[in-house]
Write a protein that holds these residues in place. Structure first.
Motif, PDB file in Angstrom:
ATOM      1  N   THR A   1     105.011 -62.059   2.293  1.00  0.00           N
ATOM      2  CA  THR A   1     103.260 -62.500   2.556  1.00  0.00           C
ATOM      3  C   THR A   1     102.815 -61.479   3.564  1.00  0.00           C
ATOM      4  OG1 THR A   1     103.838 -64.434   1.322  1.00  0.00           O
ATOM      5  CG2 THR A   1     101.691 -63.845   2.352  1.00  0.00           C
ATOM      6  N   ARG A   2     103.454 -61.718   4.661  1.00  0.00           N
ATOM      7  CA  ARG A   2     102.671 -61.337   5.990  1.00  0.00           C
ATOM      8  C   ARG A   2     102.775 -59.685   5.863  1.00  0.00           C
ATOM      9  NH1 ARG A   2     104.972 -61.502  11.882  1.00  0.00           N
ATOM     10  NH2 ARG A   2     103.301 -60.738  12.919  1.00  0.00           N
ATOM     11  N   THR A   3     103.739 -59.021   5.446  1.00  0.00           N
ATOM     12  CA  THR A   3     103.924 -57.752   5.338  1.00  0.00           C
ATOM     13  C   THR A   3     103.027 -57.129   4.614  1.00  0.00           C
ATOM     14  OG1 THR A   3     106.349 -57.994   5.938  1.00  0.00           O
ATOM     15  CG2 THR A   3     105.503 -55.837   5.265  1.00  0.00           C
ATOM     16  N   VAL A   4     102.909 -57.689   3.215  1.00  0.00           N
ATOM     17  CA  VAL A   4     102.253 -56.967   2.221  1.00  0.00           C
ATOM     18  C   VAL A   4     100.658 -57.156   2.698  1.00  0.00           C
ATOM     19  CG1 VAL A   4     101.465 -57.239  -0.207  1.00  0.00           C
ATOM     20  CG2 VAL A   4     103.758 -57.535   0.563  1.00  0.00           C
ATOM     21  N   LEU A   5     100.344 -58.224   3.189  1.00  0.00           N
ATOM     22  CA  LEU A   5      98.813 -58.432   3.480  1.00  0.00           C
ATOM     23  C   LEU A   5      98.265 -57.882   4.655  1.00  0.00           C
ATOM     24  CD1 LEU A   5      98.413 -62.286   2.598  1.00  0.00           C
ATOM     25  CD2 LEU A   5      97.903 -60.352   1.139  1.00  0.00           C
ATOM     26  N   THR A   6      99.263 -57.458   5.757  1.00  0.00           N
ATOM     27  CA  THR A   6      98.986 -57.032   6.892  1.00  0.00           C
ATOM     28  C   THR A   6      99.146 -55.140   6.734  1.00  0.00           C
ATOM     29  OG1 THR A   6     100.769 -57.136   7.766  1.00  0.00           O
ATOM     30  CG2 THR A   6      99.175 -58.543   8.415  1.00  0.00           C
TER      31      THR A   6
ATOM     32  N   LEU B   1      91.343 -60.141  22.449  1.00  0.00           N
ATOM     33  CA  LEU B   1      92.841 -59.839  22.462  1.00  0.00           C
ATOM     34  C   LEU B   1      93.168 -58.351  23.143  1.00  0.00           C
ATOM     35  CD1 LEU B   1      93.208 -61.028  18.692  1.00  0.00           C
ATOM     36  CD2 LEU B   1      94.143 -62.471  20.738  1.00  0.00           C
ATOM     37  N   ARG B   2      94.229 -58.652  23.936  1.00  0.00           N
ATOM     38  CA  ARG B   2      94.559 -57.401  24.583  1.00  0.00           C
ATOM     39  C   ARG B   2      95.476 -56.717  23.787  1.00  0.00           C
ATOM     40  NH1 ARG B   2      93.666 -54.866  29.388  1.00  0.00           N
ATOM     41  NH2 ARG B   2      95.144 -53.556  30.064  1.00  0.00           N
ATOM     42  N   VAL B   3      95.204 -55.402  23.310  1.00  0.00           N
ATOM     43  CA  VAL B   3      96.257 -54.706  22.448  1.00  0.00           C
ATOM     44  C   VAL B   3      96.197 -53.106  22.911  1.00  0.00           C
ATOM     45  CG1 VAL B   3      95.561 -55.986  20.490  1.00  0.00           C
ATOM     46  CG2 VAL B   3      94.484 -53.795  20.835  1.00  0.00           C
ATOM     47  N   ARG B   4      97.175 -52.504  22.428  1.00  0.00           N
ATOM     48  CA  ARG B   4      97.518 -51.056  22.686  1.00  0.00           C
ATOM     49  C   ARG B   4      97.148 -50.399  21.451  1.00  0.00           C
ATOM     50  NH1 ARG B   4     102.132 -49.698  26.815  1.00  0.00           N
ATOM     51  NH2 ARG B   4     100.599 -50.349  28.078  1.00  0.00           N
ATOM     52  N   LEU B   5      96.635 -49.531  21.503  1.00  0.00           N
ATOM     53  CA  LEU B   5      96.092 -48.531  20.287  1.00  0.00           C
ATOM     54  C   LEU B   5      97.247 -47.699  19.846  1.00  0.00           C
ATOM     55  CD1 LEU B   5      92.509 -47.212  20.694  1.00  0.00           C
ATOM     56  CD2 LEU B   5      93.437 -48.884  19.243  1.00  0.00           C
ATOM     57  N   ALA B   6      97.702 -47.841  18.560  1.00  0.00           N
ATOM     58  CA  ALA B   6      98.751 -47.084  18.253  1.00  0.00           C
ATOM     59  C   ALA B   6      98.164 -45.755  17.280  1.00  0.00           C
ATOM     60  CB  ALA B   6      99.779 -47.917  17.128  1.00  0.00           C
TER      61      ALA B   6
ATOM     62  N   GLU C   1      99.351 -51.642  18.405  1.00  0.00           N
ATOM     63  CA  GLU C   1     100.696 -51.524  18.250  1.00  0.00           C
ATOM     64  C   GLU C   1     101.276 -52.740  17.532  1.00  0.00           C
ATOM     65  OE1 GLU C   1     102.538 -50.650  22.017  1.00  0.00           O
ATOM     66  OE2 GLU C   1     102.146 -48.288  21.701  1.00  0.00           O
ATOM     67  N   ASP C   2     100.539 -53.998  17.747  1.00  0.00           N
ATOM     68  CA  ASP C   2     101.177 -55.196  17.156  1.00  0.00           C
ATOM     69  C   ASP C   2     100.844 -55.379  15.667  1.00  0.00           C
ATOM     70  OD1 ASP C   2      98.612 -55.783  17.581  1.00  0.00           O
ATOM     71  OD2 ASP C   2      98.659 -57.350  19.038  1.00  0.00           O
ATOM     72  N   GLY C   3     100.158 -54.443  15.263  1.00  0.00           N
ATOM     73  CA  GLY C   3      99.687 -54.515  13.703  1.00  0.00           C
ATOM     74  C   GLY C   3      98.228 -54.854  13.524  1.00  0.00           C
ATOM     75  N   LEU C   4      97.545 -55.408  14.560  1.00  0.00           N
ATOM     76  CA  LEU C   4      96.295 -55.433  14.289  1.00  0.00           C
ATOM     77  C   LEU C   4      95.379 -54.418  14.008  1.00  0.00           C
ATOM     78  CD1 LEU C   4      95.419 -58.387  17.059  1.00  0.00           C
ATOM     79  CD2 LEU C   4      96.221 -58.870  14.294  1.00  0.00           C
ATOM     80  N   ALA C   5      94.147 -54.676  13.096  1.00  0.00           N
ATOM     81  CA  ALA C   5      93.435 -53.504  12.996  1.00  0.00           C
ATOM     82  C   ALA C   5      91.814 -53.750  13.008  1.00  0.00           C
ATOM     83  CB  ALA C   5      93.579 -53.275  11.489  1.00  0.00           C
ATOM     84  N   ALA C   6      91.005 -52.804  13.557  1.00  0.00           N
ATOM     85  CA  ALA C   6      89.799 -53.127  13.638  1.00  0.00           C
ATOM     86  C   ALA C   6      89.043 -51.849  12.964  1.00  0.00           C
ATOM     87  CB  ALA C   6      89.333 -53.016  15.256  1.00  0.00           C
TER      88      ALA C   6
END
Lengths: 348, 255
Positions: A210-215, A284-289, A303-308
């Motif tokens: 589920t997580r992979t398909v949804l993210t 949330l501190r993130v590194r841009l991929a 890099e952790d998969g989050l999107a904006a």
């Protein structure tokens, strides 16, 4: 359960093969007319495929009529028998199977869905949410080995749906038997399913945890309904503690201490170069991929998969480039916190 | 939508064609002699026979026409559409032709009559058969309509709960169909009660055996008009009761 079906109806052809492990809950997502309900009807035996096979626990079922399959169906509409009381509706399955303990079974399931108080009522005296709870009790009282759910929350109003979703989650988890759920709501899949199958034009175009398909959806349909930010963790009061130890405030119905997930849309995320110390917001501190166009907007991928999603103007002003550390900021009111199927998150 | 006003003129005329004759009948009734006329021996015997035979033929319609309606509504095979049209035959056929057809099928020289070796014509059983012939489509059509409207969703749910076909039929389909069955039965009964042409051709007019109320009325019309009118009034009252009981579902079923 293992199934393979081929069915041609005019221009439409359904051609699928799927397997559901014992205890697994699979969500089937897809646009209207993709063949989701047809698939469920084939499994239930209400439709016959041109060719195919179907087995459940090693029993070959394709030749069996619906009532000998041990496969239950909860539809979008409760479809309670209008001439029978609530109790008689729930007793219907066990009585049809000549089980002597039909009364106790029915009462137990009515308790389970918190509907015993309505036992003597007629279905027309129930609200939509109550009727759907009773329909769930009726389906489960028949003790099906596989439960099919055809958009079970779609016909419910916004107040009744979350409670029903929570109930389904609890029941599916306790039963530990397989279930297949058709839905168009990413949230249903998230809360209830271990695995997601995306159906389009009669074919499986995508499947996975589920997580992979949804993210990280690969099919256009999944991308349209999903593309959500999901942060797994453990629910706490007023939010969730992510597996990395970050607290994210949000709103939701989950109790504390459960496996859960925080959900928010990329469009709800604001991006800052420095930590903005504003209290109602999560940072949330993130590194841009990477960065890619997304409609009129720019989608930033961390890099952790989050999107904006931000405007091109904002992206230009921030002078963003991959590898950079930035802050993703989202209001607590934009974050939904939900209990999610345990174990899902470990597989990815 | 607002109708053109001119449309009201033919519409009201049409209504008058249906209702005025009944008023004409009411106007002719000898109210003073009415109780004596409807309780004469001949009238009571005809009324009793009519009630018995109509009840019998309604039962036969239900036992045979019910399953026929199920087959027409729920099965799928080649020639089903032809079969569905043929069922309507008694609706469009002049009843007297139906009566003759029955006579030449089951009479002394009819092939089924010879085969069975029983004398059916001019018996009460012939009355029942003639009434069944004309009334059956009313039951089949209204029941088939009700079955189609009801759909198969409840049956499908019942099957997924583990109920076999007979259980589904007994505990879901028939209970849900009761209003449709009720109105179909009432319509068939009304048609059987008013049956004239097929009965007189196939069963004749023997008092106490085959002379039902409509036949009695036809006979009295020549000797005692007042009696004929009084018995007609009786049939009108029964018909109105039937309409009130059966409406509106039965009429919708016929569409």
């Amino acid at each position: 359960m293992r199934a393979q079906f081929r069915l041609a109806r005019g221009k439409f052809t359904l051609d699928v093969e799927l397997a559901v492990e014992p205890g697994e809950v699979v969500a089937v997502l897809g646009p209207n007319g993709s063949g989701k309900s047809t698939l469920l009807n084939l499994i239930a035996g209400l439709l016959r495929p041109d060719t195919g096979h179907l087995s459940l626990d090693g029993r070959d079922l394709l030749g069996a009529p619906p009532h000998r399959r041990g496969i239950g169906l909860l539809a979008q509409e409760p479809l309670l028998f209008p001439h029978l009381s609530v109790l008689a509706n729930v007793e219907f399955g066990p009585r049809a199977q000549y089980r002597a303990d039909y009364r106790e079974t029915a009462l137990r399931w009515l308790d389970e869905v918190d509907a015993r108080a309505f036992a003597d009522r007629k279905p027309r005296q129930l609200s939509g949410g109550q009727a759907q709870r009773v329909a769930l009790a009726r389906a489960l009282a028949a003790d099906p080995e596989l439960l099919l759910l055809d958009e079970p929350l779609t016909a419910l109003d916004v107040d009744a749906a979350p409670a029903m979703r929570g109930l389904l989650r609890r029941v599916l988890r306790t039963r530990n038997r397989p279930a297949i759920m058709v839905t168009h709501d990413a949230l249903d899949a998230l809360v209830l399913a271990d695995r997601v199958i995306v159906l389009d034009a009669g074919r499986i175009v995508e499947q996975g945890p589920t997580r992979t398909v949804l993210t990280r959806p690969r099919s256009p349909f999944a991308a349209r309904i999903a593309g959500l930010n999901l942060v797994p963790g453990t629910t706490v009061d007023g939010g969730i503690r992510s597996s990395a130890g970050v607290f994210i405030a949000g709103r939701g119905s989950a109790g504390a201490g459960e496996d859960g997930v925080a959900v928010f849309s990329p469009a709800a995320v604001a991006v800052h170069r420095d930590n903005p110390h504003g209290s109602p917001r999560n940072a949330l501190r993130v590194r841009l991929a990477g960065m890619e166009p997304h409609g009129d907007l720019i989608r930033l991928r961390a890099e952790d998969g989050l999107a904006a999603d931000i405007t091109p103007a904002a992206a230009a002003e921030l002078e963003l480039e991959p590898g950079q550390d930035v802050w993703f900021v989202v209001k607590a009111t934009e974050v939904g916190v939900h209990a999610a199927r345990g174990g899902v998150w470990g597989r990815d | 939508m607002t109708l053109p006003r001119l449309l009201w003129v033919p519409a009201l005329l049409g209504f008058a064609v249906i209702v005025l004759p009944v008023i004409g009948l009411l106007d002719r009734v000898e109210w003073a002699r009415l109780p004596a006329l409807v309780t004469s021996d001949a009238a009571l015997s005809a009324l009793g026979l009519s009630m018995q035979t109509a009840a019998m033929s309604t039962l036969v319609c239900l036992l045979l026409g019910g399953p026929l309606a199920f087959v027409l509504a729920r099965s799928d095979f080649r020639g089903l559409r032809v079969l569905r049209s043929l069922v309507l035959l008694p609706l469009v056929l002049p009843p007297v032709v139906g009566g003759l057809a029955l006579l030449y099928l089951l009479g002394r020289n009819g092939f089924l009559g010879q085969l069975l070796g029983v004398q059916l014509p001019y018996t009460t059983a012939a009355v029942v058969l003639a009434q069944t012939f004309v009334a059956m489509p009313f039951l089949v059509v209204s029941l088939e309509g009700a079955l189609r409207t009801a759909g198969e969703r409840y049956e499908a749910v019942a099957a997924t709960l583990g109920a076999g076909r007979w259980t589904v039929l007994r505990r879901v389909t028939i209970p849900l169909l009761l209003p449709g069955i009720g109105s179909g039965v009432v319509l068939a009964f009304a048609r059987a009660l008013g049956e004239f042409g097929a009965t007189i051709a196939f069963a004749g007019s023997l008092q106490g055996t085959t002379r039902t109320l409509p036949l009695e009325i036809y006979l009295q019309r020549e000797s005692d008009v007042d009696a004929a009118v009084a018995l007609s009034l009786l049939l009108v009252v029964i018909a109105i009761v039937v309409i009130v009981v059966a409406r509106p579902r039965a009429v919708e079923g016929l569409r």
